[in-house]
Design a protein around this motif. Structure first.
Motif, PDB file in Angstrom:
ATOM      1  N   THR A   1      -0.945  15.738  35.637  1.00 49.25           N
ATOM      2  CA  THR A   1      -1.011  16.862  34.699  1.00 49.25           C
ATOM      3  C   THR A   1      -1.009  16.341  33.273  1.00 49.25           C
ATOM      4  O   THR A   1      -0.193  15.473  32.939  1.00 49.25           O
ATOM      5  CB  THR A   1       0.196  17.806  34.901  1.00 49.25           C
ATOM      6  OG1 THR A   1       0.267  18.193  36.275  1.00 49.25           O
ATOM      7  CG2 THR A   1       0.051  19.044  34.030  1.00 49.25           C
TER       8      THR A   1
ATOM      9  N   TYR B   1       4.041  14.632  38.546  1.00 49.67           N
ATOM     10  CA  TYR B   1       3.570  15.566  37.522  1.00 49.67           C
ATOM     11  C   TYR B   1       2.942  14.815  36.354  1.00 49.67           C
ATOM     12  O   TYR B   1       1.900  15.213  35.818  1.00 49.67           O
ATOM     13  CB  TYR B   1       4.742  16.418  37.040  1.00 49.67           C
ATOM     14  CG  TYR B   1       4.404  17.339  35.872  1.00 49.67           C
ATOM     15  CD1 TYR B   1       3.949  18.627  36.102  1.00 49.67           C
ATOM     16  CD2 TYR B   1       4.535  16.913  34.554  1.00 49.67           C
ATOM     17  CE1 TYR B   1       3.630  19.477  35.041  1.00 49.67           C
ATOM     18  CE2 TYR B   1       4.210  17.738  33.485  1.00 49.67           C
ATOM     19  CZ  TYR B   1       3.767  19.017  33.740  1.00 49.67           C
ATOM     20  OH  TYR B   1       3.437  19.839  32.694  1.00 49.67           O
TER      21      TYR B   1
ATOM     22  N   LEU C   1      11.262  17.435  36.624  1.00 49.67           N
ATOM     23  CA  LEU C   1       9.881  17.404  37.088  1.00 49.67           C
ATOM     24  C   LEU C   1       9.687  16.228  38.041  1.00 49.67           C
ATOM     25  O   LEU C   1      10.285  15.167  37.841  1.00 49.67           O
ATOM     26  CB  LEU C   1       8.913  17.248  35.904  1.00 49.67           C
ATOM     27  CG  LEU C   1       8.904  18.390  34.878  1.00 49.67           C
ATOM     28  CD1 LEU C   1       8.107  17.972  33.653  1.00 49.67           C
ATOM     29  CD2 LEU C   1       8.320  19.644  35.487  1.00 49.67           C
TER      30      LEU C   1
END
Length: 398
Positions: free
Chosen positions: A237, A233, A229
């Motif tokens: 998120t 992120y 990732l």
């Protein structure tokens, strides 16, 4: 030809002297510093860098002093320029090696193979990120210094500085994603949001942080897959971090059973189970009825473990044991759909099965500790203080 031979011999003699001298010092330090972690790290990680830097520097001095007769010769200027570039590169390598030695020595003081290693993992994450940043900075500065040794580059320096603002804006727009990940990596390292070996749940997958760089994060999934990732992120998120404050975590096992289930007997069976397994850390063991609609009773068993891996095994063990207990000891509590015909007060076998053992009942009016999540123990009282509802402010409770 004689002058050239003198230069070659002088360079070889200087290189040999530097190599021998560095090797002697290396062996002495390795012998005397067996009990010193810093000296051990120096002999292992900085030996080659010191050897190369000393050799190149010795050759440069040898060539410079042995070619004094050809001060204005073009070949001498080119050779000395190449040696200057080599000295700059070797010095940068030496500085990077010394920084790595210092960082490794500092990391050795923080062990991550102990149960409570949150602070050690935080320090390791920050040091690893700083190592990557310092190496990048050293490489950029080295390239800049090497370029500045060329007269043409120094001549256009003023023009580069005047256009640096425009070039910087264009570069930032072109590399917006790259710079975003770079700053996100630094933010993760120093905001303590995620650390190496943290147990996280991302994209519906459960795993641990295996590697954290300036541009991406590697999550090792529980089945040994790797989830890659971008660092941005974790700053944009929501994700679950099970070990941010401590490694110990709580987990649940839920059951849907019939209304005839003896809750207290099931609670006592859960207590006997966890007390006989090393997976339980002794903190939380609670069994509660969380719902009773649709003809079923939903029971939740809440247990705790010292780590996420132990919690997974403990939850599976609780499910397996209580499912077998309900099936073998309390078959009337198994999920069912009823259609009664006749007198419901009769003593038919399907209406009542005498338990194989009379369970220990709690005293009348007494609520057992295993029935309360937010009370009944010191851990439950602390959890109650942490999760105060909106209808009951913390000031009112005090």
């Amino acid at each position: 030809m004689h002058s050239y031979l003198v230069t070659v011999v002088a360079a070889l003699a200087a290189a040999t002297t530097a190599v021998v001298l560095v090797e002697v010092v290396h062996r002495l330090i390795r012998r005397w510093g067996r009990r010193s972690l810093l000296l051990t790290e120096l002999t292992e990680h900085a030996h080659r860098a010191v050897q190369v830097a000393a050799t190149v520097l010795a050759v440069q001095f040898a060539v410079r002093f042995s070619t004094g007769y050809a001060v204005g010769a073009p070949w001498r200027q080119v050779l000395l320029h190449l040696l200057v570039l080599a000295v700059i590169a070797a010095s940068a390598w030496l500085v990077a090696s010394l920084l790595v030695v210092v960082e490794d020595t500092a990391l050795a003081r923080f062990r991550v193979d102990v149960p409570d290693n949150r602070h050690a993992r935080r320090v390791r994450t920050q040091v690893v990120m700083l190592r990557r940043v310092t190496i990048v900075v050293i490489v950029i500065l080295t390239l800049g210094v090497m370029l500045m040794t060329f007269p043409a580059v120094r001549g256009i320096g003023a023009g580069v500085l005047t256009s640096a603002g425009v070039v910087g804006i264009v570069a930032a727009l072109a590399a917006q994603s790259l710079l975003g990940n770079l700053f996100a990596g630094l933010q993760l390292a120093f905001s303590d949001a995620v650390r190496l070996d943290d147990v996280v749940v991302v994209e519906g997958e459960w795993g641990r942080i295996e590697e954290l760089t300036l541009s991406y994060v590697v999550v090792q999934i529980w089945d040994d897959r790797r989830l890659i990732l971008p660092t941005s992120y974790f700053t944009s998120t929501p994700f679950q971090n099970w070990t941010r404050t401590e490694a110990a975590v709580l987990g649940t096992a839920e059951f849907e059973v019939d209304w005839s289930v003896p809750v207290q007997a099931m609670r006592e069976e859960l207590r006997r189970l966890v007390e006989n397994t090393e997976l339980w850390d002794g903190r939380v063991c609670v069994l509660q009825v969380t719902d009773a609609t649709g003809g079923m009773v939903k029971i939740r068993a809440l247990v705790s473990a010292a780590s996420a891996g132990a919690l997974w095994d403990l939850r599976c063990l609780v499910r397996e044991h209580l499912v077998a207990w309900v099936r073998d000891q309390r078959p009337t509590a198994m999920p069912r759909l009823r259609a009664e015909v006749g007198d419901g007060a009769g003593a038919l076998p399907w209406q009542w099965v005498r338990p194989s053992r009379t369970p220990r009942r709690a005293a009348e009016g007494e609520v057992p500790d295993d029935a309360r999540l937010f009370g009944g123990s010191d851990d439950g009282e602390a959890r109650s203080e942490a999760f105060v509802g909106p209808d009951e402010p913390a000031e009112a409770r005090r």
